[in-house]
Design an enzyme around this catalytic site. Structure first.
Site, mmCIF file in Angstrom:
data_model
loop_
_atom_site.group_PDB
_atom_site.id
_atom_site.type_symbol
_atom_site.label_atom_id
_atom_site.label_comp_id
_atom_site.label_asym_id
_atom_site.label_seq_id
_atom_site.Cartn_x
_atom_site.Cartn_y
_atom_site.Cartn_z
ATOM 1 N N LYS A 1 164.227 56.581 49.786
ATOM 2 C CA LYS A 1 163.529 56.620 48.487
ATOM 3 C C LYS A 1 162.035 56.932 48.681
ATOM 4 O O LYS A 1 161.490 57.838 48.061
ATOM 5 C CB LYS A 1 163.729 55.267 47.772
ATOM 6 C CG LYS A 1 162.971 55.134 46.481
ATOM 7 C CD LYS A 1 163.428 56.131 45.440
ATOM 8 C CE LYS A 1 162.393 56.310 44.364
ATOM 9 N NZ LYS A 1 162.707 57.368 43.436
ATOM 10 N N PHE B 1 158.342 71.969 42.544
ATOM 11 C CA PHE B 1 157.183 71.142 42.921
ATOM 12 C C PHE B 1 156.085 71.952 43.592
ATOM 13 O O PHE B 1 155.409 71.490 44.493
ATOM 14 C CB PHE B 1 157.614 69.921 43.752
ATOM 15 C CG PHE B 1 158.137 68.843 42.846
ATOM 16 C CD1 PHE B 1 159.338 69.027 42.169
ATOM 17 C CD2 PHE B 1 157.411 67.688 42.616
ATOM 18 C CE1 PHE B 1 159.796 68.080 41.277
ATOM 19 C CE2 PHE B 1 157.871 66.735 41.722
ATOM 20 C CZ PHE B 1 159.074 66.945 41.054
ATOM 21 N N CYS C 1 155.468 56.282 39.754
ATOM 22 C CA CYS C 1 156.055 56.185 41.095
ATOM 23 C C CYS C 1 155.333 56.940 42.211
ATOM 24 O O CYS C 1 155.097 56.345 43.258
ATOM 25 C CB CYS C 1 157.522 56.558 41.033
ATOM 26 S SG CYS C 1 158.439 55.271 40.144
ATOM 27 N N PHE D 1 166.773 58.051 41.765
ATOM 28 C CA PHE D 1 166.020 59.302 41.926
ATOM 29 C C PHE D 1 165.787 60.022 40.605
ATOM 30 O O PHE D 1 165.392 61.190 40.593
ATOM 31 C CB PHE D 1 166.760 60.237 42.898
ATOM 32 C CG PHE D 1 166.899 59.649 44.271
ATOM 33 C CD1 PHE D 1 165.823 59.647 45.145
ATOM 34 C CD2 PHE D 1 168.081 59.044 44.682
ATOM 35 C CE1 PHE D 1 165.926 59.081 46.414
ATOM 36 C CE2 PHE D 1 168.191 58.480 45.942
ATOM 37 C CZ PHE D 1 167.116 58.496 46.811
ATOM 38 N N THR E 1 158.320 47.101 40.419
ATOM 39 C CA THR E 1 157.762 46.695 41.714
ATOM 40 C C THR E 1 156.360 47.312 41.828
ATOM 41 O O THR E 1 156.146 48.251 42.598
ATOM 42 C CB THR E 1 158.660 47.191 42.873
ATOM 43 O OG1 THR E 1 158.974 48.584 42.660
ATOM 44 C CG2 THR E 1 159.953 46.405 42.953
ATOM 45 N N LYS F 1 153.222 63.544 32.398
ATOM 46 C CA LYS F 1 153.844 64.877 32.466
ATOM 47 C C LYS F 1 154.510 65.115 31.116
ATOM 48 O O LYS F 1 154.616 64.172 30.309
ATOM 49 C CB LYS F 1 154.865 64.957 33.600
ATOM 50 C CG LYS F 1 156.058 64.036 33.402
ATOM 51 C CD LYS F 1 157.137 64.295 34.429
ATOM 52 C CE LYS F 1 158.392 63.536 34.090
ATOM 53 N NZ LYS F 1 159.474 63.758 35.019
ATOM 54 N N VAL G 1 164.177 52.866 34.036
ATOM 55 C CA VAL G 1 165.381 53.045 34.862
ATOM 56 C C VAL G 1 166.555 52.269 34.273
ATOM 57 O O VAL G 1 167.658 52.799 34.098
ATOM 58 C CB VAL G 1 165.116 52.583 36.320
ATOM 59 C CG1 VAL G 1 166.415 52.532 37.126
ATOM 60 C CG2 VAL G 1 164.117 53.510 36.996
ATOM 61 N N GLY H 1 150.921 62.187 38.885
ATOM 62 C CA GLY H 1 150.755 60.849 38.314
ATOM 63 C C GLY H 1 152.110 60.214 38.114
ATOM 64 O O GLY H 1 153.085 60.579 38.781
#
Ligand code: NAD
Ligand code: UGA
Length: 431
Positions: free
Chosen positions: A205, A250, A261, A151, A85, A321, A11, A258
């Site tokens: 989120k 999706f 997140c 996002f 995190t 992915k 990120v 996977g």
């Protein structure tokens, strides 16, 4: 504006480079000296489409710099925290030690009014705690802590930075709001910014990631039903997706979701809800179903080599992915590990994720230098990551011992495979 980004990962790096591209002076801070040394030597530390261009360009212009020195936040109008995190190994709760360490470390260096924007995915209330830590450490500091959830999708981080569906900002400070508007002023198209309460932003989120995870789990269960009933899951998904209330995205069946997140955020959300005595049954079902899914896929692959004593399995794809070198919580890695524990010999190839995978799998598998080499002499080929490259491998040139393909990503054209004499199994009966 002067910006500091703390945490230079998947990120932080695209965010820092993107902000510099918008014209902001951006310093990126990480606690890992080797990572910063590499970046300062002009070497990009992760694979992300189009990132290298803006990284090179903005480093050369002097707008983008890298350091381990937290004192570099001193001139920042805006500090963005993007540290990891990770999940607690037992409870699944988000581990906030890195976030709070960053807050402690930046606090003494604040000068003038500063907006501290948290981009890390955090449980509700973490923003309050960051503010408390900074206040305790530096009682005279003039600052607002806002929530600014991220996002972006890996593999599309740069595109998503410049074309966000929405920017969610959690704050009730008018001054911080003005700073946010200034931050995005240089955007090519005015982004859709939604200002909400800080707690709402933190939950948006988790609720978004959990919703998408549930959607994937749902289509995977529908795929199971299709296989039993004779319907074609891809036709079903397409038909469902034409309803704008459902949407076509999706709805691709696969080996389970996977990445760094979805697995972690669904578990953290479930943990938070449990603590609040709220039952999020759909999220819990997705978590359980997604775990079972990977074992089911292992059984599917092993069924294809049932009578072979020491089967040789070719695995195409290790990343979680296509489009990334990230293998965190990759279904492919988990499936490979289970296959190894069940006695299989694995030869594998991934276009980008071989190095990251090696850090986990070590020498438990053989790494081939191409997809075709990985398939050489194999008893079955399992396609585990949706790399477009795999669609272009000429199947007639594969020199497998047995012509068996288990395609968990719908990448290979089933009709062509059958034409070349392969047994081909995807998720639809005649795909
Ligand atoms: P990452 O592990 O790739 O990067 C985190 C970086 O922070 C590491 O380089 C680490 O060394 C650094 N760091 C940790 N503590 C530090 C400290 N105190 N001071 C300085 N540097 C520190 O993580 P990531 O994938 O970029 O994710 C960051 C956060 O963003 C997480 O909360 C994640 O849930 C969230 N998020 C990630 C994605 C994604 O696609 N990866 C998307 C949206 C949100
Ligand atoms: C996801 C979200 O899409 C981002 O919006 C979010 O910012 C990010 O998580 C995060 O919080 O880290 P990402 O993890 O990069 O992004 O990847 P996705 O493209 O969402 O895919 C996640 C997993 O679901 C992958 O394993 C993918 O193969 C799988 N998937 C996705 C499916 O199995 N089927 C689908 O139809 C879509």
């Amino acid at each position: 504006m002067n910006i500091a980004v703390i945490g230079v990962g998947y990120v932080g790096l695209p965010t820092g480079a993107g902000l510099a591209e918008l014209g902001h002076n951006t310093v990126c801070i990480d606690k890992i000296p080797d990572k910063i040394a590499e970046l300062n030597a002009g070497k990009i530390t992760l694979f992300e489409k189009d990132l290298e261009d803006i990284f090179n360009k903005n480093r050369a212009s002097g707008r983008l710099s890298f350091t381990t020195d937290m004192a570099s936040v001193k001139d920042a109008d805006f500090i963005i925290i993007a540290v990891n995190t990770p999940p607690h190994p037992i409870t699944g709760a988000a581990d906030l030690q890195y976030l709070y360490a960053a807050a402690e470390a930046l606090a003494p260096h604040l000068t003038g009014y500063t907006v501290i924007a948290n981009k890390s995915t955090v449980p509700l209330g973490a923003g309050n705690k960051i503010a408390e830590i900074i206040k305790n450490k530096n009682p005279n500091a003039d600052f607002d802590v806002i929530s600014m959830p991220e996002f972006l999708r890996e593999g599309f981080a740069v595109y998503d930075f410049f074309h966000p569906d929405r920017i969610i900002i959690g704050t009730d400070s008018k001054r911080a709001r003005e700073y946010v508007e200034k931050l995005y002023e240089a955007f090519p198209q005015k982004p859709n910014i939604l200002f909400v309460k800080r707690l709402s932003a933190e939950l948006i989120k988790y609720a978004s990631n959990a919703f998408l995870s549930i959607k994937i789990h749902y289509i995977n269960e529908i795929a199971d039903f299709c296989e039993q009933s004779g319907a074609d899951v891809y036709e079903v998904a397409m038909g469902m997706g034409l309803d704008s209330r459902i949407g076509g995205k999706f709805l691709r069946p696969g080996p389970g979701y996977g990445g760094s997140c979805f697995p972690k955020d669904t578990k953290a959300l479930s943990y938070m809800a449990n603590q609040a005595r709220v039952n999020l049954s759909l999220v819990d079902a997705a978590i359980l179903g997604n775990d079972i899914r990977k074992s089911k896929m292992v059984t599917r692959i092993l069924n294809a080599v049932k009578k072979i004593e020491k089967p040789k399995i070719a695995v195409w794809g290790l990343a979680f992915k296509g489009g990334t070198d990230d293998v965190r919580e990759s279904p492919a890695i988990q499936i490979v590990q289970e296959l190894i524990s069940r006695g299989a010999d694995i030869t594998t190839f991934d276009p980008k994720a071989m190095d990251t995978a090696k850090a986990i799998l070590g020498d438990a598998v053989i790494y081939a230098d191409s997809a075709a080499t990985a398939a050489k002499d194999a008893d079955v080929l399992a396609v585990l990551t949706e790399w477009d490259d795999f669609a272009n491998v000429p199947l007639n040139e594969l020199t497998m011992r047995r012509k068996y393909i288990i395609d968990l990503r719908h990448i290979i054209d089933g009709a062509t495979a059958r034409q070349y004499g392969f047994y081909y199994r995807g998720f639809a009966r005649n795909d």
